[in-house]
Design a protein around this motif. Structure first.
Motif, mmCIF file in Angstrom:
data_model
loop_
_atom_site.group_PDB
_atom_site.id
_atom_site.type_symbol
_atom_site.label_atom_id
_atom_site.label_comp_id
_atom_site.label_asym_id
_atom_site.label_seq_id
_atom_site.Cartn_x
_atom_site.Cartn_y
_atom_site.Cartn_z
ATOM 1 N N UNK A 122 51.827 39.125 51.305
ATOM 2 C CA UNK A 122 50.511 39.402 51.225
ATOM 3 C C UNK A 122 50.064 37.534 52.093
ATOM 4 N N UNK A 123 51.236 36.949 52.127
ATOM 5 C CA UNK A 123 50.633 36.007 52.644
ATOM 6 C C UNK A 123 50.903 36.447 54.426
ATOM 7 N N UNK A 124 51.155 37.404 54.952
ATOM 8 C CA UNK A 124 51.461 37.765 56.323
ATOM 9 C C UNK A 124 50.696 38.754 56.552
ATOM 10 N N UNK A 125 49.388 39.170 55.749
ATOM 11 C CA UNK A 125 48.870 39.886 56.077
ATOM 12 C C UNK A 125 47.298 39.210 55.680
ATOM 13 N N UNK A 181 55.702 33.595 65.578
ATOM 14 C CA UNK A 181 55.434 32.745 63.825
ATOM 15 C C UNK A 181 56.550 31.693 64.309
ATOM 16 N N UNK A 182 56.027 30.685 63.971
ATOM 17 C CA UNK A 182 57.009 29.451 64.273
ATOM 18 C C UNK A 182 57.701 28.927 62.898
ATOM 19 N N UNK A 183 57.043 29.296 61.513
ATOM 20 C CA UNK A 183 57.947 28.921 60.550
ATOM 21 C C UNK A 183 57.816 30.397 59.568
ATOM 22 N N UNK A 184 58.763 30.726 58.498
ATOM 23 C CA UNK A 184 58.549 31.787 57.809
ATOM 24 C C UNK A 184 58.469 31.354 56.280
ATOM 25 N N UNK A 187 55.681 28.995 53.833
ATOM 26 C CA UNK A 187 55.683 28.280 54.724
ATOM 27 C C UNK A 187 54.733 28.488 56.367
ATOM 28 N N UNK A 188 55.365 29.618 56.109
ATOM 29 C CA UNK A 188 54.929 31.061 57.711
ATOM 30 C C UNK A 188 53.363 29.972 58.441
ATOM 31 N N UNK A 189 53.816 29.893 59.610
ATOM 32 C CA UNK A 189 52.841 29.641 60.683
ATOM 33 C C UNK A 189 52.469 30.568 61.553
ATOM 34 N N UNK A 210 48.387 30.542 56.439
ATOM 35 C CA UNK A 210 46.877 31.769 54.801
ATOM 36 C C UNK A 210 46.524 31.099 54.555
ATOM 37 N N UNK A 211 46.433 29.126 55.011
ATOM 38 C CA UNK A 211 45.576 28.609 54.422
ATOM 39 C C UNK A 211 44.133 28.832 55.356
#
Length: 221
Positions: A122-125, A181-184, A187-189, A210-211
């Motif tokens: 969900x965060x990735x999408x 992808x810098x963080x997984x 808190x993925x960025x 995601x925010x």
């Protein structure tokens, strides 16, 4: 060597010979002519994840292997050449989903995604949708290019890579988007860097979570 997201969908975006190579690959994969598929890929290994030009199904060679119930060794060879297990077709199916739907259970294990990084789907999408907004903002509104002729990057294949980074060249932009992808985890960025090499100071660096999206640097290149 960069891992490339090839977003070309239309034959008119390519020179005739390049388009013919892609048509040959798509035809061979659809008919299960794997000798011809590997002949093409031996000379054009960067095409292992491309789909038929002007085609609606978005079947890459690994989807065709799953659809036709190819031998496990064929699927393994495609994967060894860089085919992504998480690439989706137009219906949102990965190769493993196609194999399951078609009843080719012998392929389910080899086609099951092996991800080296973890981000909740969900965060990735959510990040992917925001990234697409960034891309559209640049190529459509800024560079006046037709977005509908491109297949925008999916982020799930990044999770299969040792280094989760790709380059997305945009025809007519004389540049494109490098994204990683810098963080997984939760808190993925995603960091996106985009530029046109014919426009001084066109570089934009965006940080996407995601925010939301933040432009953190511009004017480079």
């Amino acid at each position: 060597m960069d891992v490339v997201w090839d977003g070309v969908r239309c034959a008119e975006q390519l020179r005739q010979q390049a388009a013919l190579v892609r048509h040959s690959l798509a035809d061979a994969a659809k008919t299960g002519d794997w000798a011809q598929v590997f002949d093409v890929l031996s000379a054009h290994s960067d095409l292992v994840n491309v789909t038929r030009l002007d085609g609606p199904s978005l079947y890459a060679p690994l989807h065709q292997a799953a659809h036709g119930g190819a031998p496990v060794a064929i699927a393994q060879r495609l994967i060894d050449m860089g085919a992504w297990r998480t690439l989706q077709n137009a219906r949102g199916e990965r190769p493993v989903d196609v194999a399951e739907r078609r009843g080719h259970r012998q392929l389910l294990d080899i086609l099951a995604p092996r991800c080296k990084h973890s981000v909740p789907l969900g965060i990735l999408l959510r990040i992917q949708g925001l990234f697409h907004d960034v891309i559209r903002g640049r190529i459509v509104r800024e560079f006046k290019l037709p977005e509908q002729e491109l297949r925008l990057p999916e982020l799930e294949p990044l999770l299969e890579l040792d280094l989760p980074e790709m380059w997305f060249p945009v025809p007519g932009m004389y540049g494109g988007f490098r994204f990683r992808i810098d963080q997984t985890g939760v808190n993925a960025t995603l960091i996106s860097e985009s530029w046109s090499r014919v426009v001084d100071g066109s570089g934009h660096r965006h940080l996407i979570t995601s925010e939301g999206t933040k432009l953190v640097e511009e004017g480079f290149v």
